[in-house]
Design a protein around this motif. Structure first.
Motif, PDB file in Angstrom:
ATOM      1  N   LEU A  87       0.843  -1.188   0.000  1.00 16.14           N
ATOM      2  CA  LEU A  87       0.000   0.000   0.000  1.00 16.14           C
ATOM      3  C   LEU A  87       0.876   1.235   0.000  1.00 16.14           C
ATOM      4  N   VAL A  88       0.509   2.209  -0.817  1.00 21.23           N
ATOM      5  CA  VAL A  88       1.255   3.462  -0.902  1.00 21.23           C
ATOM      6  C   VAL A  88       0.294   4.596  -0.582  1.00 21.23           C
ATOM      7  N   HIS A  89       0.661   5.409   0.403  1.00 15.70           N
ATOM      8  CA  HIS A  89      -0.225   6.481   0.861  1.00 15.70           C
ATOM      9  C   HIS A  89       0.310   7.850   0.459  1.00 15.70           C
ATOM     10  N   PRO A  90      -0.547   8.859   0.449  1.00 17.67           N
ATOM     11  CA  PRO A  90      -0.087  10.205   0.080  1.00 17.67           C
ATOM     12  C   PRO A  90       0.763  10.834   1.179  1.00 17.67           C
ATOM     13  N   THR A  91       1.636  11.704   0.759  1.00 14.46           N
ATOM     14  CA  THR A  91       2.457  12.468   1.719  1.00 14.46           C
ATOM     15  C   THR A  91       2.248  13.970   1.552  1.00 14.46           C
ATOM     16  N   GLU A  92       1.712  14.372   0.406  1.00  9.54           N
ATOM     17  CA  GLU A  92       1.578  15.804   0.136  1.00  9.54           C
ATOM     18  C   GLU A  92       0.429  16.023  -0.840  1.00  9.54           C
ATOM     19  N   LEU A  93      -0.273  17.123  -0.638  1.00 10.75           N
ATOM     20  CA  LEU A  93      -1.399  17.474  -1.501  1.00 10.75           C
ATOM     21  C   LEU A  93      -1.209  18.880  -2.025  1.00 10.75           C
ATOM     22  N   ARG A  94      -1.315  19.012  -3.346  1.00 11.35           N
ATOM     23  CA  ARG A  94      -1.305  20.332  -3.984  1.00 11.35           C
ATOM     24  C   ARG A  94      -2.572  20.491  -4.811  1.00 11.35           C
ATOM     25  N   ARG A  95      -3.072  21.690  -4.854  1.00 10.11           N
ATOM     26  CA  ARG A  95      -4.297  21.952  -5.601  1.00 10.11           C
ATOM     27  C   ARG A  95      -3.999  22.787  -6.830  1.00 10.11           C
ATOM     28  N   LYS A  96      -4.591  22.414  -7.944  1.00 11.49           N
ATOM     29  CA  LYS A  96      -4.464  23.162  -9.189  1.00 11.49           C
ATOM     30  C   LYS A  96      -5.856  23.293  -9.787  1.00 11.49           C
ATOM     31  N   GLY A  97      -6.534  24.387  -9.473  1.00 12.30           N
ATOM     32  CA  GLY A  97      -7.925  24.537  -9.872  1.00 12.30           C
ATOM     33  C   GLY A  97      -8.772  23.481  -9.173  1.00 12.30           C
ATOM     34  N   LYS A  98      -9.469  22.671  -9.959  1.00  8.14           N
ATOM     35  CA  LYS A  98     -10.279  21.586  -9.406  1.00  8.14           C
ATOM     36  C   LYS A  98      -9.513  20.263  -9.357  1.00  8.14           C
ATOM     37  N   ARG A  99      -8.207  20.344  -9.591  1.00  9.62           N
ATOM     38  CA  ARG A  99      -7.385  19.137  -9.566  1.00  9.62           C
ATOM     39  C   ARG A  99      -6.593  19.079  -8.270  1.00  9.62           C
ATOM     40  N   LEU A 100      -6.570  17.869  -7.694  1.00  6.08           N
ATOM     41  CA  LEU A 100      -5.790  17.631  -6.481  1.00  6.08           C
ATOM     42  C   LEU A 100      -4.646  16.694  -6.843  1.00  6.08           C
ATOM     43  N   VAL A 101      -3.432  17.211  -6.765  1.00  5.97           N
ATOM     44  CA  VAL A 101      -2.252  16.428  -7.114  1.00  5.97           C
ATOM     45  C   VAL A 101      -1.664  15.866  -5.833  1.00  5.97           C
ATOM     46  N   LEU A 102      -1.713  14.547  -5.703  1.00  7.98           N
ATOM     47  CA  LEU A 102      -1.204  13.874  -4.515  1.00  7.98           C
ATOM     48  C   LEU A 102       0.170  13.301  -4.810  1.00  7.98           C
ATOM     49  N   THR A 103       1.131  13.699  -4.023  1.00  6.68           N
ATOM     50  CA  THR A 103       2.440  13.055  -4.089  1.00  6.68           C
ATOM     51  C   THR A 103       2.395  11.864  -3.145  1.00  6.68           C
ATOM     52  N   MET A 104       2.651  10.690  -3.695  1.00  7.41           N
ATOM     53  CA  MET A 104       2.554   9.467  -2.922  1.00  7.41           C
ATOM     54  C   MET A 104       3.900   9.139  -2.287  1.00  7.41           C
ATOM     55  N   ALA A 105       3.882   8.224  -1.353  1.00  6.44           N
ATOM     56  CA  ALA A 105       5.106   7.867  -0.619  1.00  6.44           C
ATOM     57  C   ALA A 105       6.184   7.309  -1.530  1.00  6.44           C
ATOM     58  N   ASP A 106       5.825   6.799  -2.703  1.00  8.98           N
ATOM     59  CA  ASP A 106       6.823   6.284  -3.650  1.00  8.98           C
ATOM     60  C   ASP A 106       7.279   7.361  -4.625  1.00  8.98           C
ATOM     61  N   LYS A 107       6.941   8.633  -4.341  1.00  8.62           N
ATOM     62  CA  LYS A 107       7.335   9.815  -5.113  1.00  8.62           C
ATOM     63  C   LYS A 107       6.581   9.962  -6.434  1.00  8.62           C
ATOM     64  N   ARG A 108       5.653   9.057  -6.717  1.00  8.94           N
ATOM     65  CA  ARG A 108       4.820   9.216  -7.914  1.00  8.94           C
ATOM     66  C   ARG A 108       3.670  10.156  -7.605  1.00  8.94           C
TER      67      ARG A 108
END
Length: 805
Positions: A70-91
């Protein structure tokens, strides 16, 4: 100036198109407030200001599944209505959100190809008074939180390969399975899981672009082909989250269906999930062009608006009609549908979803390349056209025994009798070459030898591509003929493809979106997305048991399942039968037991009555009249809640008596056990008869059903109670009944209650309340002494029921 530039730089950074959240992201609907932290985890979920998020459990917005981890998020960035999640595997994984007054939607729009699956959440909540495990709605403290898949690629549950990693991550949490009469559904396949001290939502989407070897029907390493088209990719997986008052949950789902373009079947009285018509009872019988008028007459007597054929096809796959059903193909079926419609009755037909008979043209004489394959076997050497023993390399595909043992090589089908292991090889012996009318021929050892999936019904399966063709043929039939009812029986057969609930949902959705009119449909199983499409669930298969004992506990268990999942209620199938070697002919008391259960649970049912039974049962019109009266009162909600509580108790018996067009009397009944008298085993000096201790909670007049069995006959049977003696001047022969009714009339009938002669009783007798003594006597005749069986029936005080529209 430098300070101003620095401030301007900070301002520009805060306004950048893509930014790290400086504070929680707030999403909301009319009744739901969601807060998501900068690390991509839920901070709070409030429904009508009630915090429902389980704050003791860390709940990510999304979890990725890759290489068994299982890979969980570490960071959340918002771009308009898009939520970009940086996952623990850096993807990076991107979700797109939208807020409406009804719900918040989250759609996976960019997902790394390496991911096997994603989980939305899982979302843990602290309410669990009512957990709608399939529908995905959890209620507690007067509020409801729901999560809904918005397309068929998004399914309820967790991919089987990731169940253990999820349980390990959440400290071994195992939820309650869903118990149904057809079996148990494990917690990992449910959209919402009750943990006893809380609940969890678990919706997911798998990467289906790859060829895989999965566990299918307990067979490890089963060959699973990739899905073709956009459904194969995780991108597009989409959910809706909503919150509302608990009492508004069902209505809210209906509004979301309309808003989000989900299936939303409608009846004349409204949406299918709240329609009274969705719970209508129906008649199952083998109608045809030859007997349709007779069957419709009987359906009208029962007040039933749907008549359903249990098996009209001569093959499954092409779905050609049996000649005994119609000789005019689809046009003949349309003519029957039109005739029934003129009398206000809809017709339906039964099949087994994706089960394929071996006489179908997809099997014989040239098998389709799209027969569902379990895997590939390797021949050790070339084979000729007559060879009946095949030597193959060792394979794991024989762990699960099958019925047909079918193989496919080129355009030939082969069946084998036994598999024998011989060192590192296997021998398939007793082979039948050119099976099912295919052509036998020689083959080289380089030619793939496929092991096919089959089912104990002597059927094969299609792959997903051919499954779509099955669905399209059914759509063609229903659109052309106007048929209005189908059961997706055996829907679980679609899962043999290895594509889990996606495959079952794909079959149903393709049908529902393809037909041009509302088709009442059911199945014995329900998953998260088919909830939106199935009218109801119904099954029963009580064959082999008496009506009162056929799956009683399971029928009742299902009602709780329907209630917590906000789903129309059905009680299953019942059988009205003629007498046979094992069972007596169905009685009014048998039937009214089932009808009272239906009324108590406010649940419809199917009544299976073969045409021969409709013709030969001597009391069939009385039984059909009972069906009409009970169902009319149930559909019009004429029973009070207190009456319904008593009616649903399976230990109780009831009789409904019509007094006028709008008035009825509801009697509680006591139906005793069978009292038996073996006239060949009497005590010395004892005349023909027996002494019985009879218990009844209701005193006064009584009825009985007396049956003579074995050989010989009886004459002039009489009953002496503490309150009189009554004699019946008649002769009753083996297999015949003497029926004494509550109105004081009596008759002798054959084994199927066809009237032979009326009898005028002499004398009067009653039964007192409680335990009492009954002396039975008769004269016996014939070369062999018969046996006599008697069952007493008493009535309590009636309750008046008036129909008010």
């Amino acid at each position: 100036m430098r300070k101003l530039n620095l401030l301007m730089g900070i301002s520009c950074w805060l306004c950048a198109p893509c930014l790290l959240l400086a504070q929680d992201l707030k999403l909301k609907t009319a009744d739901l407030d969601v807060s998501i932290a900068e690390n991509g985890y839920y901070r709070s979920i409030c429904v009508k200001d009630r915090q429902v998020l389980d704050e003791k459990v860390s709940t990510p917005l999304v979890t990725a599944c890759v290489e068994g981890k299982l890979v969980h998020p570490t960071e959340l960035r918002r771009k308009g209505k898009r939520l970009v999640l940086t996952m623990a595997d850096k993807r990076n994984l991107t979700l797109t959100y939208k807020e409406t007054p009804l719900c918040i939607t989250l759609e996976a729009t960019e997902v790394p190809d390496e991911y096997d699956a994603i989980l939305f959440g899982p979302v843990h909540v602290n309410i669990h008074d009512v957990v709608g495990d399939v529908v995905g709605v959890v209620q507690g403290d007067g509020v409801a939180l729901g999560m809904q898949a918005l397309n068929i690629k998004t399914i309820g549950g967790i991919p089987a390969e990731y169940v253990e990693p999820v349980r390990t991550h959440y400290e071994g949490k195992t939820g309650r399975s869903a118990q149904l009469s057809v079996g148990s559904v494990p917690d990992y396949r449910l959209a919402a899981v009750d943990f006893g001290n809380g609940a969890s939502f678990q919706l997911s989407a798998r990467n289906r672009t790859r060829q895989e070897y999965r566990m299918v029907q307990n067979q490890e390493g089963s060959w699973t082909l990739p899905v073709q088209g956009p459904d194969a990719r995780i991108e597009g997986a989409k959910i809706a989250m909503f919150g509302c008052s608990a009492s508004d949950a069902l209505e809210r789902i209906g509004a979301i269906e309309v808003e989000q373009g989900l299936p939303h079947p409608m009846f004349a009285d409204g949406w299918g999930k709240s329609s009274r018509q969705a719970m209508r009872s129906y008649l199952i019988t083998r109608f045809s062009e030859n007997n349709l008028d007779f069957v419709l007459d009987k359906a009208e007597k029962a007040g039933l608006k749907y008549v359903y054929h249990p098996g009209p096809f001569r093959d499954w796959g092409h779905f050609n009609w049996s000649k005994g059903f119609t000789v005019n193909g689809d046009d003949g079926v349309k003519a029957m549908v039109d005739k029934a419609a003129e009398r206000g009755i809809a017709l339906g037909v039964h099949t087994l979803t994706n089960f394929m008979t071996t006489n179908d043209a997809y099997v014989t004489p040239v098998p389709s390349e799209h027969l569902l394959k379990q895997g590939i076997l390797k021949l050790v050497s070339d084979i000729d056209a007559e060879q009946t023993t095949l030597t193959i390399e060792k394979s794991h595909l024989f762990k699960t025994p099958l019925k047909l043992n079918a193989l496919m090589i080129d355009k030939e089908l082969i069946t084998f009798g036994k598999m024998e292991e011989k060192e590192e090889r296997m021998l398939l012996t007793g082979c039948r070459r050119g099976a099912y009318g295919t052509s036998k021929s020689a083959h080289t050892c380089q030619t793939p030898l496929y092991k096919l999936w089959d089912y104990p019904y002597n059927t094969l399966f299609p792959d997903l591509e051919l499954q779509d063709v099955f669905t399209d043929r059914l759509v063609e039939i229903f659109n052309k003929t106007g048929l209005k009812q189908i059961s997706f029986d055996g829907l679980e057969g679609c899962m043999y493809t290895g594509q889990d609930d996606y495959a079952t949902t794909r079959f149903v959705e393709r049908f529902v979106r393809g037909v041009n009119h509302n088709v009442l449909n059911d199945a014995s199983r329900l998953n998260h997305f088919t909830w939106h499409m199935h009218t109801r669930m119904n099954w029963g298969e009580p064959w082999g048991e008496a009506m009162r004992t056929g799956q009683v506990e399971q029928r009742i268990k299902n009602q709780n399942y329907f209630e917590r999942n906000l789903f129309p209620r059905m009680l299953g199938w019942f059988l009205i039968r003629l007498a046979d070697r094992k069972f007596e002919c169905s009685t009014l008391e048998d039937l009214e037991w089932a009808l009272s259960e239906s009324a108590g649970f406010d649940a419809g049912y199917a009544m299976n009555i073969e045409p021969r039974t409709l013709q030969k049962h001597g009391q069939i019109d009385m039984l059909l009249e009972a069906i009409k009266n009970w169902d009319m009162l149930r559909e019009k909600k004429c029973f009070t809640p207190e009456q319904m509580t008593r009616l649903k108790d399976p230990a109780t018996e009831w009789h409904l008596e019509k007094k006028g067009n709008r008035s009825f009397l509801l009697y509680p009944l006591s139906v005793t056990k069978h009292y038996n008298c073996s006239l060949g085993e009497l005590q010395p000096g004892q005349p023909g008869g027996a002494d019985w201790s009879v218990h009844t909670p209701y005193g006064g007049k009584f009825a009985f059903r007396l049956k003579v069995e074995w050989e010989g006959y009886i004459e002039n049977p009489s009953f002496m109670t503490e309150k009189g003696t009554i004699l019946f001047p008649c002769k009753v022969e083996p297999g015949q009944y003497l029926l004494y009714n509550a109105d004081g009339t009596a008759c002798v009938t054959d084994r199927n209650f066809n009237l032979l002669r009326n009898v005028v009783p002499e004398g009067v007798a009653e039964l007192p309340v409680g335990d009492s003594h009954v002396a039975f006597s008769c004269q016996k005749g014939g070369d062999t002494d018969p046996d006599v069986s008697v069952r007493f029936i008493t009535r309590g005080q009636p309750e008046s029921i008036t129909v008010v529209d």
